[in-house]
Design a protein around this motif. Structure first.
Motif, PDB file in Angstrom:
ATOM      1  N   ALA A 309      74.046  56.591  11.078  1.00 28.56           N
ATOM      2  CA  ALA A 309      73.686  57.662  11.379  1.00 28.56           C
ATOM      3  C   ALA A 309      72.464  58.179  11.349  1.00 28.56           C
ATOM      4  CB  ALA A 309      74.951  58.824  10.871  1.00 28.56           C
ATOM      5  N   THR A 310      72.084  57.908  10.115  1.00 28.30           N
ATOM      6  CA  THR A 310      70.790  58.207   9.521  1.00 28.30           C
ATOM      7  C   THR A 310      69.812  57.770  10.609  1.00 28.30           C
ATOM      8  OG1 THR A 310      71.559  58.705   7.500  1.00 28.30           O
ATOM      9  CG2 THR A 310      69.211  58.813   7.665  1.00 28.30           C
ATOM     10  N   TRP A 311      69.844  55.991  10.590  1.00 28.52           N
ATOM     11  CA  TRP A 311      69.066  55.342  11.233  1.00 28.52           C
ATOM     12  C   TRP A 311      68.974  55.834  12.856  1.00 28.52           C
ATOM     13  CZ3 TRP A 311      69.743  49.639   9.932  1.00 28.52           C
ATOM     14  CH2 TRP A 311      69.459  49.338   8.579  1.00 28.52           C
ATOM     15  N   TYR A 312      70.151  56.014  13.391  1.00 27.97           N
ATOM     16  CA  TYR A 312      70.316  56.287  14.892  1.00 27.97           C
ATOM     17  C   TYR A 312      69.377  57.836  15.289  1.00 27.97           C
ATOM     18  CZ  TYR A 312      72.333  56.656  19.626  1.00 27.97           C
ATOM     19  OH  TYR A 312      72.617  56.629  21.033  1.00 27.97           O
ATOM     20  N   LEU A 313      69.649  58.730  14.434  1.00 25.87           N
ATOM     21  CA  LEU A 313      68.932  59.982  14.772  1.00 25.87           C
ATOM     22  C   LEU A 313      67.564  59.852  14.415  1.00 25.87           C
ATOM     23  CD1 LEU A 313      69.594  62.762  15.570  1.00 25.87           C
ATOM     24  CD2 LEU A 313      69.602  63.536  13.152  1.00 25.87           C
ATOM     25  N   LEU A 349      62.289  50.539  10.609  1.00 20.79           N
ATOM     26  CA  LEU A 349      63.254  50.036  11.312  1.00 20.79           C
ATOM     27  C   LEU A 349      63.125  49.009  12.374  1.00 20.79           C
ATOM     28  CD1 LEU A 349      65.723  53.116  11.759  1.00 20.79           C
ATOM     29  CD2 LEU A 349      66.357  50.991  10.627  1.00 20.79           C
ATOM     30  N   LEU A 350      62.003  49.314  13.096  1.00 26.36           N
ATOM     31  CA  LEU A 350      61.384  48.483  14.148  1.00 26.36           C
ATOM     32  C   LEU A 350      61.178  47.073  13.731  1.00 26.36           C
ATOM     33  CD1 LEU A 350      59.592  51.084  16.360  1.00 26.36           C
ATOM     34  CD2 LEU A 350      61.953  49.941  16.899  1.00 26.36           C
ATOM     35  N   ALA A 351      60.109  47.394  12.333  1.00 24.78           N
ATOM     36  CA  ALA A 351      59.850  46.231  11.833  1.00 24.78           C
ATOM     37  C   ALA A 351      60.976  45.109  11.070  1.00 24.78           C
ATOM     38  CB  ALA A 351      58.665  46.670  10.385  1.00 24.78           C
ATOM     39  N   HIS A 352      62.082  45.607  10.991  1.00 28.76           N
ATOM     40  CA  HIS A 352      63.437  44.960  10.518  1.00 28.76           C
ATOM     41  C   HIS A 352      64.037  44.625  11.867  1.00 28.76           C
ATOM     42  CE1 HIS A 352      62.116  46.436   6.521  1.00 28.76           C
ATOM     43  NE2 HIS A 352      62.627  45.345   6.312  1.00 28.76           N
ATOM     44  N   GLY A 353      63.434  44.960  13.015  1.00 29.71           N
ATOM     45  CA  GLY A 353      64.361  44.334  14.209  1.00 29.71           C
ATOM     46  C   GLY A 353      65.494  45.471  14.825  1.00 29.71           C
TER      47      GLY A 353
END
Length: 372
Positions: A309-313, A349-353
């Motif tokens: 939820a935290t990542w998605y938002l 997050l983008l750096a971890h794919g």
């Protein structure tokens, strides 16, 4: 002249060997044996008797405190609504409230004090006719008792021990990466999870936000890889059947999945035994991986739903979309799951794919599929 007889004048009782007193005040009869006073000392006995008489009159004429009027008991459906608003388990309570409102034999405004055996038998008949006793106890009796006890807690608003404290733990991309690496480490899981079933589950929960129990009931027919989606059918509440969208990295981590039947299997390659409010079946394997990743016991499988939820938002930025993807009934519930994250979370997050923004997966020409 002889002395006037007083109402409290004591008399000597030969049987008990005590001075006794007997008088009435406003219809109430008082009979007492006085403390040990010699038969020859009537003067002292009279003084003691007079004091008892005066005390009794003082008590009789003293104003009595007015008993506060007992407030009317709260209607069950109102108590149920407050119970749910406090973040308590809503799944069965919502169904019970709906059954009460719909049933013609039970008043829709029935109070918690009027919930008796007859009402419970009626709800059992309406909702769980033919069900096992364990099911009735878990889905009807226990939720009813919880709501009634909740409504009767006069001081619950300030009761520290029962205050609803939401989880605060979520995983950073770096912590999640350690968990995934451990779940794929031959030295950690090679002997007991050769097919990396635990890795598949962690990737699914991180990427789609499903709860552990929901995940275990996913069937191969629920998968839609072409759009990156999975249908969650057996959900925890009426709000939660939904499509979850998995980012490409989750699909890559899950790898090959079963073509039919249950998708997420035990480390031995067998389907899980499904039970009500399940999900705890994966805890043993998850904990082994968690420990290998150096994460504490506060990191449970359900923490992955908070993490998602935290990542998605942080990437999508649309609360309403998150609410629908997560299967929550209102914004208040969403707020319990989304944690305060640093400004650079999206880039990390983008750096971890991890990229949660849906991409077009297939292009169609206008009218391409028209048959007639």
């Amino acid at each position: 002249m002889p002395e006037t007889q007083k109402a409290y004048d004591p008399t000597w009782d030969e049987t008990s060997g005590r001075w006794t007193v007997s008088f009435s005040i406003r219809g109430r009869r008082f009979r007492r044996r006085l403390r040990e006073i010699p038969e020859t000392d009537k003067t002292l006995a009279c003084r003691v008797a007079k004091r008892l008489y005066e005390d009794a009159w003082a008590d009789a004429v003293a104003p009595k405190p007015v008993e506060p009027e007992k407030p009317a008991a709260e209607p069950f459906i109102v108590a149920a609504s407050r119970y749910i608003d406090k973040g308590r388990e809503a799944r069965f309570v919502e169904r019970i409230a709906a059954a009460i409102i719909a049933d013609e034999q039970i008043p829709s405004d029935i109070s918690i004090d009027d919930i008796d055996d007859a009402v419970m038998l009626r709800l059992k008949e309406v909702m769980y006719s033919g069900a096992a006793d364990q099911t009735i106890h878990r889905q009807l009796i226990t939720p009813m008792r919880s709501v009634i006890n909740f409504a009767k807690e006069k001081w619950q608003e300030s009761k520290v021990k029962t205050r609803d404290i939401p989880r605060t733990r979520w995983l950073t991309p770096e912590e999640a990466e350690r968990l995934l690496v451990a779940a794929n480490d031959e030295a950690v899981v090679g002997k007991w999870d050769p097919d990396r079933t635990t890795l598949k589950k962690i990737a699914f929960m991180l990427g789609g936000g499903a709860g552990p129990g929901e995940m275990l009931e996913v069937q191969a027919s629920h998968l839609k890889p072409e759009s990156g989606e999975v249908w969650i059918e057996k959900a925890k509440s009426d709000y939660r059947p939904r499509w979850v969208h998995l980012p490409p990295r989750a699909w890559n981590l899950m790898g090959e999945l079963p073509a039919d039947g249950e998708v997420f299997l035990t480390p031995q390659g067998k389907p899980y035994v499904i039970r009500e409010n399940g999900g705890g079946q994966i805890k043993g394997a998850f904990d082994a991986v968690r420990k290998a990743a150096g994460l504490g016991p506060e990191v449970t499988p359900y923490v992955l739903r908070h993490t998602w939820a935290t990542w998605y938002l942080s990437q999508v930025g649309i609360m309403d979309t998150l609410k629908k993807r997560g299967g929550w009934a209102n914004d208040r519930m969403v707020a319990r799951y989304v944690k305060l994250a640093p400004a650079d979370l999206n880039n990390r997050l983008l750096a971890h794919g991890w990229d949660f923004i849906p991409k077009a997966t297939q292009e169609w020409e206008f009218g391409e599929l028209v048959k007639i």
